[in-house]
Design a protein around this motif. Sequence first.
Motif, PDB file in Angstrom:
ATOM      1  N   ASP A 277      12.323 -18.915  57.782  1.00 23.25           N
ATOM      2  CA  ASP A 277      12.032 -17.532  58.190  1.00 23.25           C
ATOM      3  C   ASP A 277      10.697 -17.469  58.921  1.00 23.25           C
ATOM      4  O   ASP A 277       9.659 -17.813  58.353  1.00 23.25           O
ATOM      5  N   ALA A 278      10.757 -16.997  60.136  1.00 18.49           N
ATOM      6  CA  ALA A 278       9.495 -16.783  60.854  1.00 18.49           C
ATOM      7  C   ALA A 278       8.783 -15.619  60.197  1.00 18.49           C
ATOM      8  O   ALA A 278       9.387 -14.586  59.927  1.00 18.49           O
TER       9      ALA A 278
ATOM     10  N   THR B 289       6.232 -20.436  61.734  1.00 22.05           N
ATOM     11  CA  THR B 289       7.234 -21.200  60.977  1.00 22.05           C
ATOM     12  C   THR B 289       6.687 -22.598  60.723  1.00 22.05           C
ATOM     13  O   THR B 289       5.931 -23.131  61.537  1.00 22.05           O
TER      14      THR B 289
END
Lengths: 517, 626
Positions: free
Chosen positions: A18-19, A196
């Motif tokens: 998940d960024a 990330t």
Amino acid sequence: MRLPDAQVAVLRAASATDAKTVEQLAAETDRKPETVTRAAFDLRDDGLVAVDERTESTATLTDEGREYAAAALPEVRLYRAAVDAGAADEPVSMGEVIGAAGLSGAEVDIALSNYARKGYGDIDSGALTADPDADPDADAEAAALDALADGASEGGDGGDGDAGDASDADVDDDTLDQLERRGLVDRDERTVRAVTLTDDGVTAMMEGVETSETVDRLTPEMLTSGEWADAEFAEYNVEADAPAVEGGRVHVLRQAAERVKDVLVGMGFREMDGPHADAEFWINDCLFMPQDHPARTHWDQFALDVPPVRDLPEDLLDRVEDAHRDGVGDDGDGYHSPWAESVAREVDLRGHTTSLSMRYLSGQQVGELEEPQRYFSVEKVYRNDTLDATHLLEFFQIEGWVMAEELSVRDLMGTFTEFYEQFGITDVRFKPHYNPYTEPSFELFGRHPETDELIEIGNSGLFREEVLTPLGVDCDVMAWGLALERLAMLTTGAEDIRDLHGTLADVEFLRNAEVTY
Amino acid sequence: MPVVDIDTDELRALTGHGEKTDEEFEADLFALGLEYEGETEDGDKQFEFAPDRLDRLSVEGVARSLRYQYGDARGVHVPDPNSPDWTIEVDPSVPDERPYVTGAVVRGVDLDEAALDSLIQLQEKLHATMGRGRAKGAIGIHDLTMLKGAGLGTAGGSLDLGGSLGAGGADTGGTDAGPVIDDDALDGSEPPESLDEGPARGSGENSITYRGVEPDGDQFVPLDADAAMTPGEVLTEHPTGETYADLVEGLERYPAIYDEIGLFSFPPVINGRRTEVSTDSRDLFIELTGTDQWTIDKMCVVLCYALSARGGAIEEIEVVYQGDTYPEEYGPELVRPDLDTDEKTVGHDRIETVLGVELDREEVVDLFERSGLDASYTLGEETTRYDVTIPPYRVDVLHPLDLIDDVGRAYGFDELEPRYPDVGTVGGRHERSRLERAVRTALVGLGFEDTLNFHMTAADENYERMQIEEGSGAFGAEEAVGITSPYSEDYTQLRTWALPSLVQVLENNTHRSYPQDLAEVGFVAHRDDDENTRVAEARRVAGVVARTDATYEDAKARLQAVCDDFDAELETPAVDHPSFIPGRAAAVELDGERVGVVGELHPAVLVDHDVEVPVAAFEFDLSGLA
């Protein structure tokens, strides 16, 4: 792996799948967004995280925009009122409709100007028609206002920018532009960074990351205790801007004067000094300026409200008067102009520093001078001129002269060529000229180093015998003068002389002026 | 500097160089000292030049100079005038303030529009330069055919003619409104007795009279007017009259020129319409009046040369002064224009020294001739001497050196190779300027921005806005040196102290960031009749510290630092000074001498200058650090 505290925190909070935005990370790690940003970039430089940047624009309603979102746009209100008044069938008085629409003040103009633009109807000599086919419910601007108003209220809780983003996406750009022009919407752009973990980052995490003990500031205690030897210093962002420091500096024109003085002293010139307020005798009569010369009127020079000068050297006064009346030498002629001692005794502000040259050459200032001599001054002079971008009532004149046996025009040219070359002005041209006090006389022209324009850079010549003989000088003297401001404008590129000099000076200009050396 | 407007087509015609382009003319004229300035609305080229060669104030004179430069003309040319037919009689009633007159007749002039414009330009430019705005010399040019000369020999005829004057008035300008001759006015102007017993008479057939006229005396129709006016009326009702009224202000009688018909010129103000020159005029009568005979004679010669270049034949006139006021050096009877040449002698060695080149004698003679001069030489024991003849239109040759300048111009100053003079001298700064530099360096080291302010200011800035009163004895309140009839109300005196300038800079920079620590080392002056020039001049060191937390200490700390730098012992006993907060001002004493003031500026001063931060300041005499 040992990393600074902030980097460890960011690395731990970041995910490979998940960024997360900097704001999210900041919330999670309980650190300032700037700290997280710096840590993220450091980690990226080490290849441990990837930072994705995108630009996000948000639109927010202004106070006026919010008002219209609540009460509908003025033109929509006008249209509805017009339809109610029957303007769809026949023209209706404008005043009546405006009243019915509840419009007042600036809203009236806003409503009218947008009414026609949007095709709600026509306005002709105070009467209003409404287009029955127009649909205020389909008004793109109204819809956009509503969407933004909803978005703003939704966005109130999260504060992560998503809400603004969403509402922005619902509205097309043209409509937003239009609303911005109307002052109903403010638009803002900002960069959103998302972090990330990279594969290396994941590996590093698996191998274990520890916080390194870093020291922020070196302290006297650390130096005396020897603690400094084991300390690891926190890295600073050494590329970041530091707070502005305004040191003092010497005035830019004074710097230019210093530069000129350096050059002249290097060329063997000594500096003169003398009064700013002086007898016309020294300012004009010694220079063989006839007393009815146009430059001697008070329109050109400043006369002072004081009694006449107390003392002038009597014999010199007589010799100067003779030169004016009868000339010098067997074949010399005087001027056909009136001459009075009372005029010579009047006190003026000097219009040129040649008054100093006269005082020095006469032997009155520092005693009799034996040739050879070189003298100069860079001092203030006063002219009753019109104040503008290139003229001041007070300016600095560079004045210099050389006294020697048998000086020629070629010596004059050689001296001035040398002087101007020091300032990057080569190819000096000598235009034959006339001054009452020199013969031959030359105006000096040079090429502007940047514009290549031919401009006047000085005035020069050999002093006339009518000047030198009364002063008791029996060899040759060549002299020249120019405005320091002109040289400074030429070499600094300043465009308005008033920025440089006087009480209108802009402190910011002085703070930012480039140093002359 | 004078500017001459030149139609380059005219220049091509008058020089005979039809092939020259405008650009070539510009370059050639630059070499003569005429600098291209731009174009007029009519497409004429404007050239500016220094006011020596006033014979170049018209296209004819410029063309003549170019012909010499191109080698088309050599040596001195003097027109051969015809003998006089006209006389100007100068009546003793002429005002003492404008006693002199001269003139010439020019016949057969070919005046097209361009030539007439050029003549008008030359007249205006001569007025502006040699004529000193018409005060020293004024020109009137008239159509000769419109003049009626009073026959000579009939003693007193020219003035004892009440009837003639009346008749003439009726003719004036062809208008019906002939002037009514007022007997009282005529009596007032009183034809002088000396006219009958005039000692001298010109030999010409015709005469006109230069005399005085009562302001409310005879009427005439001035140029650009339809009605007859008295000279007094011209000064108040005619635009040209209003412009030049101050030139005759206060005179009991005004200068006036009469022919047999009557008043036709009111110098230096305006000519009459009757004798107005047009393109149809062929024969001209030129008169000049002024305060110096030589000056008006030379202006006349320049005009004659210009008209001669237009094909005019110069004819002499006689000037007869009938009273006691005549130019001493020429006597009471003159023949004009004075086309006599002048002679000066110049040595060969002096020419070579000034130009810095070796020349042979024939070359020098050639250069003189190409300058429009004639020269012959005699070999002397020490050096060859040239006897140089100077044409009468030159007004700038006062000394043989001026002839060397001509040789240099003809040789081409551009041809000379610059050389650095082989003269050894020792350079150095003046002590005061070294001290100023050192103090500036110290101030800048303390963080002050060095400023440079005007020495001229207004009383309001110097005293009132600083809450002090001129002459009150407070530091800075010394008596002002005022500027006589100041041009601008912002600059009416020299500043007596420097702090007001710094406070003004603060006032003009309230929008800039603080702190603003400003300083100046600069000139101040006050009235002191014990000084030779009546002006006491000094240099002051001044500083202001403007910041949100500035206090007295900030100024004193910096003052102390500067004084320490120069090893001056500082003491600051308390004083009252209205520019500062009571109890926060002190005198600056350096080595026991009171030379300045230090303190916290009074809020009233700050508010008046829109400054919204406290300001601590000091000022003291630079000499205290010496």
